[in-house]
Write a protein that holds these residues in place. Sequence first.
Motif, PDB file in Angstrom:
ATOM      1  N   PRO A  21       0.816  -1.213   0.000  1.00 11.21           N
ATOM      2  CA  PRO A  21       0.000   0.000   0.000  1.00 11.21           C
ATOM      3  C   PRO A  21       0.853   1.269   0.000  1.00 11.21           C
ATOM      4  CG  PRO A  21      -0.933  -1.586   1.524  1.00 11.21           C
ATOM      5  CD  PRO A  21       0.387  -2.147   1.058  1.00 11.21           C
ATOM      6  N   GLU A  22       1.969   1.232   0.701  1.00  3.35           N
ATOM      7  CA  GLU A  22       2.856   2.394   0.745  1.00  3.35           C
ATOM      8  C   GLU A  22       3.442   2.700  -0.629  1.00  3.35           C
ATOM      9  OE1 GLU A  22       3.149  -0.285   2.849  1.00  3.35           O
ATOM     10  OE2 GLU A  22       2.127   0.674   4.533  1.00  3.35           O
ATOM     11  N   GLU A  23       3.814   1.659  -1.371  1.00  2.00           N
ATOM     12  CA  GLU A  23       4.342   1.864  -2.721  1.00  2.00           C
ATOM     13  C   GLU A  23       3.288   2.480  -3.634  1.00  2.00           C
ATOM     14  OE1 GLU A  23       7.703  -1.618  -3.119  1.00  2.00           O
ATOM     15  OE2 GLU A  23       5.613  -2.151  -3.475  1.00  2.00           O
ATOM     16  N   LEU A  24       2.057   1.995  -3.522  1.00  2.07           N
ATOM     17  CA  LEU A  24       0.989   2.576  -4.332  1.00  2.07           C
ATOM     18  C   LEU A  24       0.803   4.048  -3.982  1.00  2.07           C
ATOM     19  CD1 LEU A  24      -1.770  -0.178  -4.459  1.00  2.07           C
ATOM     20  CD2 LEU A  24      -0.029   0.349  -6.155  1.00  2.07           C
ATOM     21  N   ARG A  25       0.769   4.348  -2.695  1.00  5.20           N
ATOM     22  CA  ARG A  25       0.578   5.736  -2.263  1.00  5.20           C
ATOM     23  C   ARG A  25       1.709   6.643  -2.743  1.00  5.20           C
ATOM     24  NH1 ARG A  25      -3.516   6.717   0.849  1.00  5.20           N
ATOM     25  NH2 ARG A  25      -4.458   5.057   2.040  1.00  5.20           N
ATOM     26  N   SER A  26       2.909   6.099  -2.891  1.00  5.85           N
ATOM     27  CA  SER A  26       4.034   6.931  -3.331  1.00  5.85           C
ATOM     28  C   SER A  26       3.855   7.391  -4.774  1.00  5.85           C
ATOM     29  CB  SER A  26       5.357   6.179  -3.165  1.00  5.85           C
ATOM     30  OG  SER A  26       5.483   5.156  -4.126  1.00  5.85           O
ATOM     31  N   HIS A  27       2.938   6.769  -5.500  1.00  6.74           N
ATOM     32  CA  HIS A  27       2.666   7.140  -6.895  1.00  6.74           C
ATOM     33  C   HIS A  27       1.335   7.876  -7.042  1.00  6.74           C
ATOM     34  CE1 HIS A  27       6.032   4.956  -8.666  1.00  6.74           C
ATOM     35  NE2 HIS A  27       5.808   4.039  -7.757  1.00  6.74           N
ATOM     36  N   LEU A  28       0.790   8.363  -5.946  1.00  4.43           N
ATOM     37  CA  LEU A  28      -0.529   9.002  -5.948  1.00  4.43           C
ATOM     38  C   LEU A  28      -0.640  10.130  -6.979  1.00  4.43           C
ATOM     39  CD1 LEU A  28      -3.181   8.651  -4.372  1.00  4.43           C
ATOM     40  CD2 LEU A  28      -2.442  10.493  -2.902  1.00  4.43           C
ATOM     41  N   LEU A  29       0.386  10.923  -7.121  1.00  7.54           N
ATOM     42  CA  LEU A  29       0.333  12.041  -8.059  1.00  7.54           C
ATOM     43  C   LEU A  29       0.468  11.603  -9.511  1.00  7.54           C
ATOM     44  CD1 LEU A  29       2.332  14.744  -6.104  1.00  7.54           C
ATOM     45  CD2 LEU A  29      -0.144  14.482  -6.324  1.00  7.54           C
ATOM     46  N   GLN A  30       0.742  10.334  -9.739  1.00  8.18           N
ATOM     47  CA  GLN A  30       0.819   9.780 -11.088  1.00  8.18           C
ATOM     48  C   GLN A  30      -0.443   8.990 -11.432  1.00  8.18           C
ATOM     49  OE1 GLN A  30       4.394   7.607 -10.193  1.00  8.18           O
ATOM     50  NE2 GLN A  30       5.592   8.938 -11.523  1.00  8.18           N
ATOM     51  N   MET A  31      -1.509   9.226 -10.670  1.00  7.80           N
ATOM     52  CA  MET A  31      -2.764   8.500 -10.868  1.00  7.80           C
ATOM     53  C   MET A  31      -3.866   9.444 -11.320  1.00  7.80           C
ATOM     54  SD  MET A  31      -2.889   6.016  -7.563  1.00  7.80           S
ATOM     55  CE  MET A  31      -1.451   5.110  -7.048  1.00  7.80           C
ATOM     56  N   ALA A  58      -7.790  10.778 -11.254  1.00  7.23           N
ATOM     57  CA  ALA A  58      -8.614  11.165 -10.109  1.00  7.23           C
ATOM     58  C   ALA A  58      -9.391   9.980  -9.536  1.00  7.23           C
ATOM     59  CB  ALA A  58      -9.572  12.284 -10.496  1.00  7.23           C
ATOM     60  N   MET A  59      -9.849   9.092 -10.401  1.00  8.80           N
ATOM     61  CA  MET A  59     -10.608   7.939  -9.912  1.00  8.80           C
ATOM     62  C   MET A  59      -9.733   7.044  -9.023  1.00  8.80           C
ATOM     63  SD  MET A  59     -13.792   7.972 -11.083  1.00  8.80           S
ATOM     64  CE  MET A  59     -14.390   6.318 -11.303  1.00  8.80           C
ATOM     65  N   CYS A  60      -8.499   6.791  -9.444  1.00  4.36           N
ATOM     66  CA  CYS A  60      -7.612   5.937  -8.652  1.00  4.36           C
ATOM     67  C   CYS A  60      -7.127   6.640  -7.393  1.00  4.36           C
ATOM     68  CB  CYS A  60      -6.444   5.453  -9.511  1.00  4.36           C
ATOM     69  SG  CYS A  60      -6.976   4.225 -10.735  1.00  4.36           S
ATOM     70  N   GLN A  61      -6.923   7.933  -7.485  1.00  6.49           N
ATOM     71  CA  GLN A  61      -6.579   8.685  -6.282  1.00  6.49           C
ATOM     72  C   GLN A  61      -7.692   8.546  -5.260  1.00  6.49           C
ATOM     73  OE1 GLN A  61      -5.766  12.729  -7.421  1.00  6.49           O
ATOM     74  NE2 GLN A  61      -3.785  12.217  -8.324  1.00  6.49           N
ATOM     75  N   LYS A  62      -8.920   8.619  -5.734  1.00 11.01           N
ATOM     76  CA  LYS A  62     -10.077   8.493  -4.842  1.00 11.01           C
ATOM     77  C   LYS A  62     -10.121   7.115  -4.185  1.00 11.01           C
ATOM     78  CE  LYS A  62     -15.074   9.264  -4.704  1.00 11.01           C
ATOM     79  NZ  LYS A  62     -15.076   9.124  -3.280  1.00 11.01           N
ATOM     80  N   VAL A  63      -9.786   6.074  -4.936  1.00  5.02           N
ATOM     81  CA  VAL A  63      -9.765   4.725  -4.370  1.00  5.02           C
ATOM     82  C   VAL A  63      -8.830   4.685  -3.161  1.00  5.02           C
ATOM     83  CG1 VAL A  63      -8.977   2.350  -4.776  1.00  5.02           C
ATOM     84  CG2 VAL A  63     -10.409   3.485  -6.470  1.00  5.02           C
ATOM     85  N   LEU A  64      -7.629   5.215  -3.321  1.00  2.00           N
ATOM     86  CA  LEU A  64      -6.674   5.183  -2.218  1.00  2.00           C
ATOM     87  C   LEU A  64      -7.063   6.128  -1.088  1.00  2.00           C
ATOM     88  CD1 LEU A  64      -3.242   4.837  -4.015  1.00  2.00           C
ATOM     89  CD2 LEU A  64      -4.566   3.097  -2.838  1.00  2.00           C
ATOM     90  N   MET A  65      -7.652   7.255  -1.431  1.00  2.00           N
ATOM     91  CA  MET A  65      -8.052   8.199  -0.392  1.00  2.00           C
ATOM     92  C   MET A  65      -9.258   7.673   0.388  1.00  2.00           C
ATOM     93  SD  MET A  65      -5.670  10.249  -0.807  1.00  2.00           S
ATOM     94  CE  MET A  65      -5.984  11.639   0.219  1.00  2.00           C
ATOM     95  N   ASP A  66     -10.160   6.966  -0.277  1.00  2.00           N
ATOM     96  CA  ASP A  66     -11.346   6.428   0.396  1.00  2.00           C
ATOM     97  C   ASP A  66     -10.992   5.413   1.480  1.00  2.00           C
ATOM     98  OD1 ASP A  66     -13.082   7.972  -1.060  1.00  2.00           O
ATOM     99  OD2 ASP A  66     -13.776   6.361  -2.362  1.00  2.00           O
ATOM    100  N   VAL A  67      -9.956   4.617   1.243  1.00  2.00           N
ATOM    101  CA  VAL A  67      -9.595   3.611   2.241  1.00  2.00           C
ATOM    102  C   VAL A  67      -8.785   4.197   3.389  1.00  2.00           C
ATOM    103  CG1 VAL A  67      -9.741   1.615   0.715  1.00  2.00           C
ATOM    104  CG2 VAL A  67      -7.575   2.819   0.938  1.00  2.00           C
ATOM    105  N   GLY A  68      -8.215   5.365   3.196  1.00  2.00           N
ATOM    106  CA  GLY A  68      -7.518   6.053   4.275  1.00  2.00           C
ATOM    107  C   GLY A  68      -6.032   5.744   4.349  1.00  2.00           C
ATOM    108  N   GLU A  69      -5.347   6.576   5.098  1.00  2.00           N
ATOM    109  CA  GLU A  69      -3.884   6.510   5.207  1.00  2.00           C
ATOM    110  C   GLU A  69      -3.389   5.189   5.786  1.00  2.00           C
ATOM    111  OE1 GLU A  69      -0.080   7.790   4.653  1.00  2.00           O
ATOM    112  OE2 GLU A  69      -1.859   8.947   4.108  1.00  2.00           O
TER     113      GLU A  69
END
Length: 106
Positions: A53-63, A65-76
Amino acid sequence: MLQKPIEGACFLCEASAARWNDPAAAGDPGKAGHETEALARRIDELRSGQSTPEELRSHLLQMCAMCQKVLMDVGEGATREDIISRLEYRVARLGEVASAEAGAAT
């Protein structure tokens, strides 16, 4: 602050990152298959431990909006299982959108 959409493909779903909040299937149901396959690969990578999950989050700005929302919805503090569950939901939803679009086209 004005944001410029990132160029290229989304790190997570590999769809055009500039599509903002539109599912890939909204414009072309065939694109949903590519997006679904990319998300399925990410799910497999998470399950096998090739990705965290940390690796995915490190690429958040390369996603997109829909995928950013997926990661933001589940929380830090989301666990691997939380993210897998949310991605599986997204894959299922993409299938529904693609089916509805394909049905409307016939």
